[in-house]
Enzyme design. Sequence first.
Site, PDB file in Angstrom:
ATOM      1  N   ASN A  17      39.586 -21.530   7.655  1.00 22.99           N
ATOM      2  CA  ASN A  17      39.024 -20.331   8.274  1.00 22.99           C
ATOM      3  C   ASN A  17      37.524 -20.562   8.452  1.00 22.99           C
ATOM      4  OD1 ASN A  17      38.044 -17.828   8.941  1.00 22.99           O
ATOM      5  ND2 ASN A  17      39.073 -16.732   7.287  1.00 22.99           N
ATOM      6  N   ARG A  20      42.638 -20.117  11.340  1.00 20.96           N
ATOM      7  CA  ARG A  20      42.428 -18.738  11.761  1.00 20.96           C
ATOM      8  C   ARG A  20      41.512 -18.795  12.988  1.00 20.96           C
ATOM      9  NH1 ARG A  20      37.833 -14.764  11.247  1.00 20.96           N
ATOM     10  NH2 ARG A  20      38.878 -12.787  11.506  1.00 20.96           N
ATOM     11  N   HIS A  47      41.503  -8.265  12.557  1.00 25.74           N
ATOM     12  CA  HIS A  47      42.184  -8.256  11.247  1.00 25.74           C
ATOM     13  C   HIS A  47      43.697  -8.325  11.468  1.00 25.74           C
ATOM     14  CE1 HIS A  47      38.634  -5.756   9.464  1.00 25.74           C
ATOM     15  NE2 HIS A  47      38.445  -7.050   9.198  1.00 25.74           N
ATOM     16  N   ARG A  87      28.774  -1.738  10.046  1.00 25.63           N
ATOM     17  CA  ARG A  87      29.046  -1.395  11.447  1.00 25.63           C
ATOM     18  C   ARG A  87      29.311   0.102  11.583  1.00 25.63           C
ATOM     19  NH1 ARG A  87      33.342  -5.578  11.590  1.00 25.63           N
ATOM     20  NH2 ARG A  87      32.320  -7.572  11.944  1.00 25.63           N
ATOM     21  N   GLU A 104      45.598 -13.232   3.973  1.00 21.27           N
ATOM     22  CA  GLU A 104      45.595 -13.807   5.317  1.00 21.27           C
ATOM     23  C   GLU A 104      45.940 -15.290   5.293  1.00 21.27           C
ATOM     24  OE1 GLU A 104      41.854 -11.526   5.679  1.00 21.27           O
ATOM     25  OE2 GLU A 104      42.195 -11.698   7.826  1.00 21.27           O
TER      26      GLU A 104
END
Length: 399
Positions: free
Chosen positions: A7, A91, A180, A241, A386
């Site tokens: 990743n 990923r 995600h 964010r 993940e």
Amino acid sequence: MNILVLNCGSSSLKYQLINMDDESVIAKGLVERIGIEGSNLVHKPTGKDKYAIETPIKDHNVAVKLVLDALVDKEHGVIESTDAIAAVGHRVLHAGEAYKESCLVTEDVKKVVRECFDLGPLHNPANLIGIEAAEAAMPGKPNVAVWDTAFGGTMEPKAYLYAIPREYYEKYHIRRYGFHGTSHMFVSGETIKFANLDKDTAKVIVCHLGNGASISASIGGKCVDTSMGLTPLEGLIMGTRSGDLDPAIIEYLCNHENLSVSEVLNILNKKSGIYGLSNGLSSDFRDLNAAMSEGDEIATQTLEAYAYRVAKYIGSYVAAMNGVDAITFTAGVGENAVWLRPMVCKYLGYLGIKLDEAASEKAVGVPGIISTPDSKVKLCVIPTNEELAIARDTLALVK
Ligand code: ADP
């Protein structure tokens, strides 16, 4: 059969080597500060001591090489040679509309990763370098791309179109993609198994609450809607964010603060969310909770706003699916912040949802059903994974 999961972030590389016979992690680690001073590798082989080095790592090619060296090292290694790696799962952030499922890396896949650089400017370039570095270091080894946008690929136009002139969708593919995705796919699937729901019809809402945060609605594991948009800025309030806002704020701030559009977007991505709303107190939910516990009004208001947004999205997704069977909390905040769960669930009484606070206290970083037996909807905690999801998809494609 061992699968290596990579990743690559803009200056980091996370990896796991997973034995797919029993899905156990043989080794994992992190390379940080790639291309900047103080580059380092922390390698954690299962059952052996952690190994850390600080050494110049000028790019992701060097980082991948270093990871492979650590994996085969006589002392800290876990395999004899890279022959013991069957395939590499990567990923990859953004596939635009080109790929809606994981796939073996081909020239076309790399072209798509490249074409989506402007949709994922921080991640896609690093993801491509990771793929090419793995190809160079282990020629002939299958590489698989697992896209963060794939899960959102099953959304219908009514969910993914923005109400702006259609030509912008047609010309530039401006639409909602969602992110995600690997986590939402994994956690919604695990929820169906864990809560014993019907695999084809289960209506599941997953709240992925980490530093970045997003929420998804899926039926039978297929995404109906998800809160992030063209970029990860849309949706829930996050660590730094803003999530949803009136786009006119951007012009207003440009005019009144003499900022460029990019500068305002930088503020919305990096200086907003709970960090901005708490006056810069922290982007870490533990700090905000500590301040709230001491009676700090701004911290309390910030976390109330955060929980309120999560609850509003849950309400809208219940409407989108005309019902819900299970709501699951996952990721750093969702898995650990027991105090947040009642702050969200207090809005959900109209659905017949009842939080079992004692069960919730126990479900920290481990799976659990946290609703009472008479709750009309199951509340769950499922730790996201993940890397395992990427390894499973990789295995399925190379078997
Ligand atoms: P990401 O992968 O987006 O960086 P994670 O899913 O690892 O994020 O979540 C990181 C966030 O989880 C941190 O910002 C932290 O605020 C939060 N977190 C971790 N542990 C706890 C905890 N015990 N209580 C509340 N929040 C926590």
